[in-house]
Design an enzyme around this catalytic site. Structure first.
Site, PDB file in Angstrom:
ATOM      1  N   GLY A 355      33.342  76.418  22.035  1.00 18.69           N
ATOM      2  CA  GLY A 355      32.966  77.478  23.411  1.00 18.69           C
ATOM      3  C   GLY A 355      34.056  78.154  23.574  1.00 18.69           C
ATOM      4  N   ASP A 468      22.555  69.398  36.515  1.00 16.90           N
ATOM      5  CA  ASP A 468      23.866  69.380  36.196  1.00 16.90           C
ATOM      6  C   ASP A 468      24.613  70.069  37.593  1.00 16.90           C
ATOM      7  OD1 ASP A 468      25.745  69.784  33.446  1.00 16.90           O
ATOM      8  OD2 ASP A 468      26.031  68.571  35.205  1.00 16.90           O
TER       9      ASP A 468
END
Length: 610
Positions: A355, A468
């Site tokens: 990422g 989350d």
């Protein structure tokens, strides 16, 4: 008139050929040995999906240890695919093995591939095997076909003696035999490892005509495998004895009775064990044992006046789960698509294994944050980035950072854009930076919590469950204005915050509520629980919650009443608000509107003395 008819005919031909992109079916041999019928079973015929066939979970009898599929690209080039396999009981059926790579291309010639399903032999069971196949038909238009095949594998305890002796060679031989006559390279690849360990070649065979039914019956086929009809229940070997059922039933009854006694004890216990109305703490480093905090208690610490009341038990709002709706996903993707040439990257902000987060500009004037992946990222990682980045799609709120645009011109490394000024940075990184975070006061922490509570109330009012909530999924600017964002790339950028409990899924275990840990139940109350942990993170400058507890022990500690300890320099009033978020039952936790009132009243209270 004739030229017009000719033109229309050509157009119809082109359209028909454009739809005929793929065939996926079970060949004659596979259908005969699994179902006992001499026919080919098509799941996708010339691009048309057979939903009836996909909805049928094909039984795989105990004497068959592999399944095969045949596919073919009907366009003039191979079609990219990815395959995922999951079993409902990894103890009984531990490791399905593909004989092709998990990620590759569907060839233009018919190819048969297979999966070895070898039982461990530990006990009798029927295991559901879910095979998820995604085929990319057109990268330019993001046209994908996602197919889910199900098999019900019968596993018997009697296979235990031979399970370990014949596993490696016999299964691979069966799969290799199944592929002969259909062409292509033969690769044997573990489900979790794409390293090729064998390779062979076979001349391709021309595609056979479609066979719908054959007069050849099972009586002419011969052999023990073909005489076995998996649809007949009497052919399945029954359990060894009815004693097993009796024992299991007795154990379940004892567990039920014990649970009821425990619930009754917990419901009545606190008043006897703690005669005082105050909150009694049993501290153990960064966590402690908290008794149940009643919403009507009047203790000496702090109670938000008449605002903490059960709310979630009667909620009936439908919540959006767009990730299970491919049409909605594709619609959002089309609406958010931007040209990659209009995006300019200026500097790298954060980097993980695959990422990347950059600062940049869009159209040379708008400052943006760009989430993307490296060239070596897998197709599944790319898909996860796109899905999670659209979680807050159209969530228009001053304290929500939702996606601005997506560029998928290069599908291997898409750009996901967020509108953000140059001063915006990740909240967790900010809290852990001594030069910034130590100057944050309690009043500012309360204001930051209020902003995030408003953001979550907005999401819940629109039927969105975040799942989350954490400092890593928030951003903050130099004016201490915070915004909640999605969790795209968080598992890669903050790997220490996610753990797997042996099921292959990495979740934020230390932030999850009890019901989310036990049953993966996510609701408004589970978001409130995570919000309480987020407030604790802000008070501890980004420390890891429950750092001393093993992820596998989290459920046990939470069930025993242990919660995060009161941080140093955290006022009692603020910690009491956190503790309300960690009530065992979701219905006993406050809503975000109630949390806003509590934080606002506490802010008013402390500003009187400043």
């Amino acid at each position: 008139m004739a030229p017009n008819l000719l033109t229309i005919g050509l157009l119809l031909t082109l359209i028909a050929s454009g739809q005929a992109h793929l065939n996926i079916f079970l060949n004659l041999h596979e259908v005969l040995r699994l179902i006992g019928v001499s026919a080919e079973l098509y799941y996708v015929r010339e691009g048309a999906i057979n939903d009836y066939a996909l909805n049928f979970a094909v039984p795989v009898p105990a004497n068959i240890s592999d399944v095969t599929f045949t596919w073919q690209s009907l366009v003039d080039h191979p079609l990219p695919y990815s395959i995922n396999i999951a079993t409902s009981d990894t103890e009984v059926l531990p490791r399905p093995i593909l004989n092709i790579s998990r990620i590759g291309d569907v060839p233009v010639e018919p190819q048969t591939w297979g999966i070895a399903l070898k039982c461990s032999g530990t006990r009798n069971a029927e295991v559901t095997v879910t095979i998820n196949v995604e085929v990319i038909l057109d990268r330019a238009t993001n046209n994908n076909t996602n197919l889910i095949f199900k098999r019900k594998k019968i596993c018997l305890r009697e296979e235990q003696d031979s399970a370990h002796e014949e596993y490696d060679d016999d299964d691979l031989d069966l799969l290799q035999t199944a592929r002969k006559g259909h062409g292509g390279d033969i690769h044997y690849v573990d489900r979790n490892d794409e390293h090729v360990v064998a390779n062979g070649h076979q001349a391709p065979e021309k595609q056979r005509p479609v066979v719908t039914e054959s007069p050849v019956g099972r009586g002419n086929s011969g052999g023990s495998k073909r005489d076995f009809d998996p649809m007949l229940r009497e052919n399945l070997v029954p359990p060894a004895s009815g004693l097993v059922t009796l024992i299991v039933g007795g154990i379940l009854a004892l567990v039920l009775v014990s649970t009821l006694i425990l619930i009754a004890y917990c419901a009545k216990g606190p008043s006897k064990r703690h005669p005082s109305n105050g909150v009694h703490l049993i501290k153990t480093s960064s966590f402690q044992r908290l008794p149940t905090i009643s919403s009507t208690a009047h203790n000496s610490i702090y109670v938000c006046p008449s605002t903490i009341t059960p709310t979630y038990a009667t909620l009936t709002r439908p919540f959006r789960e767009y990730e299970h709706e491919p049409e909605e996903f594709n619609r959002r993707l089309q609406e958010l698509t931007v040209q990659k040439c209009r995006v300019r990257l200026s500097c790298l902000v954060q980097e993980g294994n695959f990422g990347r987060i950059y600062r940049g500009t869009y159209n040379d004037c708008q400052e943006v944050l760009v989430k993307t992946v490296a060239q070596h990222a897998s197709q599944l990682q790319v898909n996860l980035l796109l899905q999670e980045s659209m979680m807050l799609y159209e969530a228009s709120h001053p304290n929500v950072l939702s996606v601005l645009g997506i560029s998928i011109e290069d599908y291997a490394t898409p750009f996901v854009l967020y509108a953000a000024t140059g001063s915006v940075r990740n909240l967790k990184s900010f809290l852990q930076d001594p030069s910034y975070a130590r100057s944050v006061t309690t009043i500012q922490t309360v204001l930051m919590g209020s902003q995030l509570a408003m953001a979550m109330e907005h999401l819940h009012n629109h039927g969105v469950i975040h799942k989350d909530i954490a400092a890593r999924n928030c951003v903050i600017d130099d004016q201490l204005r915070v915004k909640l964002t999605d969790s795209a790339l968080s598992r890669d950028l903050f790997p220490g915050d996610y753990n797997s409990l042996g099921d292959g899924e990495y979740r934020p275990i230390k932030w999850l509520s009890l019901e989310a840990l036990q049953k993966s139940h996510y609701n408004e109350g589970s978001d409130v629980w995570s919000f309480g942990v987020l407030m604790w993170e802000m008070c501890t400058l980004g420390k890891l919650p429950y750092a001393e507890i093993d992820p596998y022990e989290m459920e046990h500690y939470l069930k025993d009443g242990y919660r995060l300890a009161q941080p140093f320099n955290c006022p009692d009033e603020l910690f009491t608000i956190m503790a309300y978020c960690w009530a065992s039952m979701p219905a006993e936790r406050p809503s975000f509107s109630q949390l806003q009132i509590c934080l606002s009243e506490f802010h008013t209270q402390i500003t009187r003395y400043v």
